[in-house]
Design a protein around this motif. Sequence first.
Motif, PDB file in Angstrom:
ATOM      1  N   GLY A  46      -4.424   4.991  -7.789  1.00 22.46           N
ATOM      2  CA  GLY A  46      -3.453   3.911  -7.706  1.00 22.46           C
ATOM      3  C   GLY A  46      -3.111   3.280  -9.022  1.00 22.46           C
ATOM      4  O   GLY A  46      -2.280   2.377  -9.065  1.00 22.46           O
ATOM      5  N   GLY A  47      -3.726   3.688 -10.127  1.00 24.54           N
ATOM      6  CA  GLY A  47      -3.507   2.999 -11.391  1.00 24.54           C
ATOM      7  C   GLY A  47      -2.079   3.009 -11.864  1.00 24.54           C
ATOM      8  O   GLY A  47      -1.537   1.976 -12.249  1.00 24.54           O
ATOM      9  N   PRO A  48      -1.379   4.156 -11.891  1.00 23.32           N
ATOM     10  CA  PRO A  48      -0.021   4.172 -12.444  1.00 23.32           C
ATOM     11  C   PRO A  48       0.947   3.280 -11.710  1.00 23.32           C
ATOM     12  O   PRO A  48       1.908   2.801 -12.283  1.00 23.32           O
ATOM     13  CB  PRO A  48       0.384   5.655 -12.302  1.00 23.32           C
ATOM     14  N   ARG A  49       0.681   3.006 -10.434  1.00 23.35           N
ATOM     15  CA  ARG A  49       1.647   2.216  -9.675  1.00 23.35           C
ATOM     16  C   ARG A  49       1.561   0.719  -9.950  1.00 23.35           C
ATOM     17  O   ARG A  49       2.469  -0.032  -9.642  1.00 23.35           O
ATOM     18  CB  ARG A  49       1.439   2.453  -8.179  1.00 23.35           C
ATOM     19  N   VAL A  50       0.426   0.267 -10.507  1.00 25.08           N
ATOM     20  CA  VAL A  50       0.280  -1.166 -10.743  1.00 25.08           C
ATOM     21  C   VAL A  50       1.329  -1.673 -11.716  1.00 25.08           C
ATOM     22  O   VAL A  50       1.801  -2.801 -11.643  1.00 25.08           O
ATOM     23  CB  VAL A  50      -1.147  -1.467 -11.253  1.00 25.08           C
ATOM     24  N   ALA A  51       1.744  -0.833 -12.634  1.00 20.06           N
ATOM     25  CA  ALA A  51       2.718  -1.261 -13.633  1.00 20.06           C
ATOM     26  C   ALA A  51       4.072  -1.574 -13.025  1.00 20.06           C
ATOM     27  O   ALA A  51       4.884  -2.275 -13.620  1.00 20.06           O
ATOM     28  CB  ALA A  51       2.892  -0.165 -14.684  1.00 20.06           C
ATOM     29  N   ARG A  52       4.315  -1.084 -11.791  1.00 15.93           N
ATOM     30  CA  ARG A  52       5.612  -1.353 -11.188  1.00 15.93           C
ATOM     31  C   ARG A  52       5.769  -2.801 -10.727  1.00 15.93           C
ATOM     32  O   ARG A  52       6.849  -3.233 -10.399  1.00 15.93           O
ATOM     33  CB  ARG A  52       5.800  -0.432  -9.979  1.00 15.93           C
ATOM     34  N   ASN A  53       4.643  -3.550 -10.691  1.00 19.14           N
ATOM     35  CA  ASN A  53       4.727  -4.944 -10.239  1.00 19.14           C
ATOM     36  C   ASN A  53       5.741  -5.733 -11.070  1.00 19.14           C
ATOM     37  O   ASN A  53       6.576  -6.468 -10.539  1.00 19.14           O
ATOM     38  CB  ASN A  53       3.353  -5.624 -10.357  1.00 19.14           C
ATOM     39  N   TYR A  62       0.827  -1.213   0.000  1.00 18.38           N
ATOM     40  CA  TYR A  62       0.000   0.000   0.000  1.00 18.38           C
ATOM     41  C   TYR A  62       0.859   1.260   0.000  1.00 18.38           C
ATOM     42  O   TYR A  62       0.519   2.247  -0.671  1.00 18.38           O
ATOM     43  CB  TYR A  62      -0.927  -0.009   1.210  1.00 18.38           C
ATOM     44  N   ALA A  63       1.976   1.264   0.728  1.00 19.07           N
ATOM     45  CA  ALA A  63       2.855   2.433   0.733  1.00 19.07           C
ATOM     46  C   ALA A  63       3.395   2.707  -0.667  1.00 19.07           C
ATOM     47  O   ALA A  63       3.546   3.867  -1.072  1.00 19.07           O
ATOM     48  CB  ALA A  63       4.003   2.221   1.710  1.00 19.07           C
ATOM     49  N   ASP A  64       3.675   1.659  -1.430  1.00 15.20           N
ATOM     50  CA  ASP A  64       4.168   1.841  -2.786  1.00 15.20           C
ATOM     51  C   ASP A  64       3.110   2.489  -3.676  1.00 15.20           C
ATOM     52  O   ASP A  64       3.423   3.301  -4.551  1.00 15.20           O
ATOM     53  CB  ASP A  64       4.583   0.487  -3.356  1.00 15.20           C
ATOM     54  N   LEU A  65       1.843   2.144  -3.446  1.00 14.38           N
ATOM     55  CA  LEU A  65       0.765   2.777  -4.194  1.00 14.38           C
ATOM     56  C   LEU A  65       0.672   4.275  -3.891  1.00 14.38           C
ATOM     57  O   LEU A  65       0.325   5.071  -4.760  1.00 14.38           O
ATOM     58  CB  LEU A  65      -0.574   2.126  -3.845  1.00 14.38           C
ATOM     59  N   CYS A  66       0.985   4.646  -2.659  1.00 14.77           N
ATOM     60  CA  CYS A  66       0.773   6.022  -2.211  1.00 14.77           C
ATOM     61  C   CYS A  66       1.891   6.972  -2.609  1.00 14.77           C
ATOM     62  O   CYS A  66       1.743   8.187  -2.433  1.00 14.77           O
ATOM     63  CB  CYS A  66       0.622   6.051  -0.686  1.00 14.77           C
ATOM     64  N   THR A  67       2.996   6.453  -3.121  1.00 16.91           N
ATOM     65  CA  THR A  67       4.162   7.293  -3.369  1.00 16.91           C
ATOM     66  C   THR A  67       4.495   7.348  -4.849  1.00 16.91           C
ATOM     67  O   THR A  67       3.962   6.604  -5.663  1.00 16.91           O
ATOM     68  CB  THR A  67       5.370   6.760  -2.583  1.00 16.91           C
ATOM     69  N   ALA A  68       5.447   8.246  -5.174  1.00 19.50           N
ATOM     70  CA  ALA A  68       5.807   8.489  -6.563  1.00 19.50           C
ATOM     71  C   ALA A  68       7.010   7.678  -7.007  1.00 19.50           C
ATOM     72  O   ALA A  68       7.506   7.877  -8.119  1.00 19.50           O
ATOM     73  CB  ALA A  68       6.090   9.978  -6.770  1.00 19.50           C
ATOM     74  N   GLY A  69       7.512   6.767  -6.194  1.00 18.84           N
ATOM     75  CA  GLY A  69       8.663   5.958  -6.570  1.00 18.84           C
ATOM     76  C   GLY A  69       8.892   4.849  -5.569  1.00 18.84           C
ATOM     77  O   GLY A  69       8.410   4.905  -4.428  1.00 18.84           O
ATOM     78  N   THR A  70       9.639   3.834  -5.970  1.00 19.64           N
ATOM     79  CA  THR A  70       9.867   2.677  -5.106  1.00 19.64           C
ATOM     80  C   THR A  70      10.621   3.057  -3.847  1.00 19.64           C
ATOM     81  O   THR A  70      10.306   2.573  -2.750  1.00 19.64           O
ATOM     82  CB  THR A  70      10.630   1.600  -5.882  1.00 19.64           C
ATOM     83  N   ASP A  71      11.650   3.903  -3.941  1.00 23.31           N
ATOM     84  CA  ASP A  71      12.413   4.298  -2.759  1.00 23.31           C
ATOM     85  C   ASP A  71      11.530   5.032  -1.763  1.00 23.31           C
ATOM     86  O   ASP A  71      11.616   4.804  -0.554  1.00 23.31           O
ATOM     87  CB  ASP A  71      13.596   5.175  -3.165  1.00 23.31           C
ATOM     88  N   ALA A  72      10.694   5.931  -2.268  1.00 19.96           N
ATOM     89  CA  ALA A  72       9.780   6.644  -1.375  1.00 19.96           C
ATOM     90  C   ALA A  72       8.777   5.683  -0.744  1.00 19.96           C
ATOM     91  O   ALA A  72       8.399   5.844   0.429  1.00 19.96           O
ATOM     92  CB  ALA A  72       9.041   7.745  -2.138  1.00 19.96           C
ATOM     93  N   GLY A  73       8.356   4.672  -1.496  1.00 21.51           N
ATOM     94  CA  GLY A  73       7.434   3.687  -0.944  1.00 21.51           C
ATOM     95  C   GLY A  73       8.044   2.921   0.213  1.00 21.51           C
ATOM     96  O   GLY A  73       7.400   2.680   1.235  1.00 21.51           O
ATOM     97  N   ALA A  74       9.317   2.522   0.078  1.00 21.86           N
ATOM     98  CA  ALA A  74       9.993   1.811   1.160  1.00 21.86           C
ATOM     99  C   ALA A  74      10.150   2.712   2.380  1.00 21.86           C
ATOM    100  O   ALA A  74       9.994   2.264   3.520  1.00 21.86           O
ATOM    101  CB  ALA A  74      11.353   1.310   0.682  1.00 21.86           C
ATOM    102  N   GLU A  75      10.458   3.988   2.150  1.00 23.43           N
ATOM    103  CA  GLU A  75      10.598   4.932   3.268  1.00 23.43           C
ATOM    104  C   GLU A  75       9.269   5.105   4.010  1.00 23.43           C
ATOM    105  O   GLU A  75       9.217   5.080   5.249  1.00 23.43           O
ATOM    106  CB  GLU A  75      11.094   6.275   2.741  1.00 23.43           C
ATOM    107  N   LEU A  76       8.198   5.294   3.248  1.00 20.98           N
ATOM    108  CA  LEU A  76       6.882   5.451   3.863  1.00 20.98           C
ATOM    109  C   LEU A  76       6.478   4.183   4.608  1.00 20.98           C
ATOM    110  O   LEU A  76       5.908   4.254   5.710  1.00 20.98           O
ATOM    111  CB  LEU A  76       5.843   5.794   2.791  1.00 20.98           C
ATOM    112  N   ALA A  77       6.770   3.026   4.030  1.00 20.18           N
ATOM    113  CA  ALA A  77       6.405   1.765   4.678  1.00 20.18           C
ATOM    114  C   ALA A  77       7.121   1.611   6.012  1.00 20.18           C
ATOM    115  O   ALA A  77       6.529   1.178   7.013  1.00 20.18           O
ATOM    116  CB  ALA A  77       6.728   0.595   3.757  1.00 20.18           C
ATOM    117  N   ARG A  78       8.419   1.949   6.059  1.00 19.75           N
ATOM    118  CA  ARG A  78       9.175   1.838   7.309  1.00 19.75           C
ATOM    119  C   ARG A  78       8.568   2.751   8.391  1.00 19.75           C
ATOM    120  O   ARG A  78       8.383   2.336   9.535  1.00 19.75           O
ATOM    121  CB  ARG A  78      10.637   2.224   7.071  1.00 19.75           C
TER     122      ARG A  78
END
Length: 501
Positions: free
Chosen positions: A281-288, A26-42
């Motif tokens: 959340g649509g644009p983030r699905v492609a990162r899978n 979910y954090a990855d969906l909420c952010t503009a990049g993978t690194d930011a998603g990991a930071e938000l998740a932590r």
Amino acid sequence: MPDVPSPQDVSETALFSECWDAVLSYADLCTAGTDAGAELAREAFADGIRDLRAAEAATVRGAVRRATRLPRIPLLLTAVRTAVTRWEADGRRHKLDPDLRLWLHSDRAARYTGPPLERPVALRGLRDLPPADAELLWLAEVESLPLPVVARRLRLDPGTAHDELDQVRRQFRDRCHRNHLDSPMDARCRSYARLLDAVTRSPAADTPDDLSRHLATCVRCAEAAACLRLDDGGLPGALAAGVIGWGGPAYLERRRRAADARLGTGHTGPAAAPSGDPTEGGPRVARNSLLAAAVLVSLLALAASLMPFGGGDGGVARADDARRPAAGPGVSLPPPPDTPSGTAPAAGTAPAPSAPGPSADRTTAPVPEREDPDPEPQGTSSGTAGPPPPAASSDGPAACRVAYDLVNQWPDGFQATLTVTTRQALDAWRVAFSFRDGQRVRQMWDATHDQKGARVTATAASYNGDVPANGRIAFGFIASWDGTNTPPHDITLNGRPCTPA
């Protein structure tokens, strides 16, 4: 940025393994990049675990009011939403998804922090369920885990798990219906409330044209309709959107894909189409696909980093798929940076309690323990009272244990539940209690009520009078108060006194 907290014992090791991938997804969906998603998740994971530990400590101390009634994964997902709000305010907004930022400044986001009766009915309905039932509903419907896996995790009988899930789904529907009626609404919405309940009860019922037009323009009535209609496959989407908020449908789709990939199971239900804002959340699905190759390696790193916390008995190594999370896309939980490899908890350390709940709930570490695998279905107070309860003497040991839970409170009213565990089997029951401060019960569900002065008597409904030995009686009510709102006292079951649980 806070580090991910270290597990305190085997129970928390299982919890971390189960919940981290959901938070990261979910954090990855909420952010503009993978690194930011990991930071938000932590950050969100650290906050959520701290809140969860505090709730568990309050439950151990016998606190009357619990900090939360959400299952563990939804609790941690709401911590992501809280962290997102903090990022928007403290200058990190550029790391957030643009559509999410628009949502944060809308009326839809304000509902999650506003008055309790104005919050989404799915969120309120999930909170109203007993914690073990809420856990079952969330894991099966939103996390998309196969029912046999959920049954093993919650220690249910696989042969009756499907029937129990059906009962829990009906309980959730009843609570959502009650919450919808309790919500502030205008005269037009009120005029459709009863019709909406009748139409959604039967899969064969046709929706009148005027009701269809109303649902197309009224967001709150449409939310209620999605929770009330159990036969069209929309319940998972209603749960995800109502509890999580922004990105709920996209999160649901990610969890379905992750469950299929990790457990090798095909999900027979239709994929949920995003509702509301079509871009959520649509644009983030492609990162899978970009991170799929890293999932297996990162999961192995997670298992290796957490294994030392299981002690010398190999408790973590014995965990099967029922203990594993449905992996979400993205990087997995790294080992805590300040935890020496090979360090094990001190001998004799007691496991921490599992998900928060009152002492009468069916929860034990590390997974919820359900004393009654086949609870009676619960509904509204519309049922007729059962036969008169048998006469009982007030002498002898306490007939029951009782837990009182203040769920919500507002300036002139409150919502509470009583959970009674009986020593003996009953074919009818009557629970009586007294208020000290002039409180008046306005509505009760799963029992009929009568109040004379300060004394309230709750009598079994037509469907839940039979209770086995060591079984539970649970009912809730809404009441008024003024000035002081102390818990009820002098609680009896069929005339015999109860002791606090």
